[in-house]
Design a protein around this motif. Structure first.
Motif, short mmCIF file in Angstrom:
data_model
loop_
_atom_site.label_atom_id
_atom_site.label_comp_id
_atom_site.label_asym_id
_atom_site.label_seq_id
_atom_site.Cartn_x
_atom_site.Cartn_y
_atom_site.Cartn_z
N LEU A 43 0.80 -1.23 0.00
CA LEU A 43 0.00 0.00 0.00
C LEU A 43 0.84 1.28 0.00
CD1 LEU A 43 -2.73 -1.04 2.59
CD2 LEU A 43 -2.97 -0.95 0.10
N THR A 44 0.34 2.26 -0.74
CA THR A 44 0.96 3.58 -0.74
C THR A 44 0.46 4.32 0.51
OG1 THR A 44 -0.87 4.63 -1.92
CG2 THR A 44 0.89 3.67 -3.28
N PRO A 45 1.15 5.38 0.93
CA PRO A 45 0.65 6.17 2.07
C PRO A 45 -0.79 6.67 1.85
CG PRO A 45 2.92 6.77 1.59
CD PRO A 45 2.47 5.84 0.49
N THR A 46 -1.12 7.06 0.64
CA THR A 46 -2.48 7.53 0.33
C THR A 46 -3.49 6.41 0.52
OG1 THR A 46 -1.56 9.08 -1.29
CG2 THR A 46 -3.92 8.62 -1.44
N GLU A 47 -3.18 5.22 0.03
CA GLU A 47 -4.09 4.08 0.19
C GLU A 47 -4.27 3.74 1.67
OE1 GLU A 47 -3.60 1.36 -3.78
OE2 GLU A 47 -1.89 1.44 -2.41
N LYS A 48 -3.20 3.81 2.45
CA LYS A 48 -3.30 3.53 3.89
C LYS A 48 -4.25 4.52 4.55
CE LYS A 48 1.20 1.37 4.51
NZ LYS A 48 2.57 1.55 4.97
N PHE A 49 -4.15 5.78 4.16
CA PHE A 49 -5.02 6.82 4.71
C PHE A 49 -6.48 6.55 4.33
CE2 PHE A 49 -7.29 10.86 4.24
CZ PHE A 49 -7.23 11.31 5.55
N ILE A 50 -6.71 6.26 3.06
CA ILE A 50 -8.07 5.97 2.59
C ILE A 50 -8.65 4.74 3.31
CG2 ILE A 50 -9.45 5.23 0.59
CD1 ILE A 50 -7.45 6.89 -1.15
N ALA A 51 -7.80 3.74 3.56
CA ALA A 51 -8.24 2.49 4.17
C ALA A 51 -8.47 2.59 5.68
CB ALA A 51 -7.23 1.39 3.87
N SER A 52 -8.38 3.79 6.22
CA SER A 52 -8.57 3.95 7.67
C SER A 52 -10.05 3.91 8.08
CB SER A 52 -7.90 5.24 8.17
OG SER A 52 -8.51 6.36 7.57
N THR A 53 -10.95 3.87 7.10
CA THR A 53 -12.37 3.68 7.39
C THR A 53 -12.85 2.39 6.71
OG1 THR A 53 -13.20 4.82 5.42
CG2 THR A 53 -12.75 6.19 7.36
N PRO A 54 -13.92 1.77 7.20
CA PRO A 54 -14.42 0.54 6.55
C PRO A 54 -14.76 0.75 5.06
CG PRO A 54 -15.44 0.81 8.70
CD PRO A 54 -14.66 2.07 8.42
N GLU A 55 -15.38 1.89 4.75
CA GLU A 55 -15.73 2.19 3.35
C GLU A 55 -14.47 2.36 2.50
OE1 GLU A 55 -16.68 4.27 5.93
OE2 GLU A 55 -18.67 3.40 6.24
N GLY A 56 -13.49 3.06 3.06
CA GLY A 56 -12.23 3.27 2.36
C GLY A 56 -11.48 1.97 2.14
N LYS A 57 -11.52 1.10 3.15
CA LYS A 57 -10.86 -0.21 3.06
C LYS A 57 -11.45 -1.02 1.90
CE LYS A 57 -9.99 -1.87 7.01
NZ LYS A 57 -10.24 -2.42 8.33
N GLU A 58 -12.77 -1.01 1.81
CA GLU A 58 -13.47 -1.73 0.73
C GLU A 58 -13.11 -1.14 -0.63
OE1 GLU A 58 -15.58 -4.24 -1.52
OE2 GLU A 58 -15.12 -4.50 0.61
N MET A 59 -13.02 0.19 -0.69
CA MET A 59 -12.69 0.87 -1.94
C MET A 59 -11.27 0.51 -2.40
SD MET A 59 -13.18 4.90 -2.76
CE MET A 59 -11.72 5.50 -1.94
N VAL A 60 -10.31 0.54 -1.48
CA VAL A 60 -8.92 0.19 -1.82
C VAL A 60 -8.84 -1.27 -2.26
CG1 VAL A 60 -6.57 -0.12 -0.89
CG2 VAL A 60 -7.87 1.96 -0.34
N HIS A 61 -9.53 -2.15 -1.55
CA HIS A 61 -9.54 -3.58 -1.90
C HIS A 61 -10.08 -3.78 -3.31
CE1 HIS A 61 -11.12 -7.72 -2.07
NE2 HIS A 61 -10.06 -8.00 -1.32
N ARG A 62 -11.23 -3.17 -3.58
CA ARG A 62 -11.87 -3.32 -4.90
C ARG A 62 -10.99 -2.75 -6.01
NH1 ARG A 62 -16.65 -1.62 -3.16
NH2 ARG A 62 -16.35 0.44 -4.06
N ALA A 63 -10.43 -1.58 -5.77
CA ALA A 63 -9.59 -0.94 -6.78
C ALA A 63 -8.33 -1.76 -7.06
CB ALA A 63 -9.20 0.47 -6.33
N ARG A 64 -7.66 -2.20 -6.00
CA ARG A 64 -6.43 -2.97 -6.14
C ARG A 64 -6.67 -4.29 -6.88
NH1 ARG A 64 -0.82 -2.61 -4.73
NH2 ARG A 64 -0.61 -0.52 -3.96
N THR A 65 -7.63 -5.08 -6.40
CA THR A 65 -7.85 -6.39 -7.00
C THR A 65 -8.43 -6.25 -8.41
OG1 THR A 65 -9.96 -6.61 -5.84
CG2 THR A 65 -8.07 -7.68 -4.83
N GLY A 66 -9.36 -5.33 -8.60
CA GLY A 66 -9.96 -5.13 -9.92
C GLY A 66 -8.96 -4.65 -10.95
N MET A 67 -8.13 -3.70 -10.55
CA MET A 67 -7.15 -3.12 -11.48
C MET A 67 -6.12 -4.15 -11.93
SD MET A 67 -5.73 0.63 -10.58
CE MET A 67 -4.39 1.20 -11.58
#
Length: 113
Positions: A43-67
């Motif tokens: 994870l990048t520092p930005t992704e870690k910050f985004i993933a600090s909430t449940p919604e953000g965590k789901e968004m990072v997961h979806r973006a990473r695996t989908g991409m």
């Protein structure tokens, strides 16, 4: 094992180009027609910050695996099939955001081990 090291370099470079940061450590094993890679410290520092909430965590997961799956669905990274001496068929991947660990299973058309 040189082949595993070269395989990991290809994987690291693609992810660095795609996400701006490659994994800090990759552990890969070859089993029959599969390469199974565990990637740590993705994870990048930005992704870690985004993933600090449940919604953000789901968004990072979806973006990473989908991409990553979309990139591999288009074409395998340059040099991968040549290195493995096998045709790349499919990538299965998942990501454990809390632990910053990804697992990727690369499927080939014949035994690579």
């Amino acid at each position: 094992m040189k082949k595993i090291h070269m395989f990991n370099d290809i994987i690291r470079k693609l992810r660095k180009d795609l996400f701006g940061k490659g994994p800090e450590r990759i552990h890969t094993i070859f089993v029959d027609n599969m390469a199974v890679s565990t990637l740590y410290g993705n994870l990048t520092p930005t992704e870690k910050f985004i993933a600090s909430t449940p919604e953000g965590k789901e968004m990072v997961h979806r973006a990473r695996t989908g991409m990553i799956q979309a990139v591999y669905a288009k074409a395998p990274p340059e040099g991968l099939e040549e290195l493995m001496e096998a045709k790349f068929l499919h990538l299965f991947s998942d990501f454990k955001i809390d632990d910053d660990i990804a697992v990727s299973v690369f499927l080939f058309d014949r035994s690579i081990d």
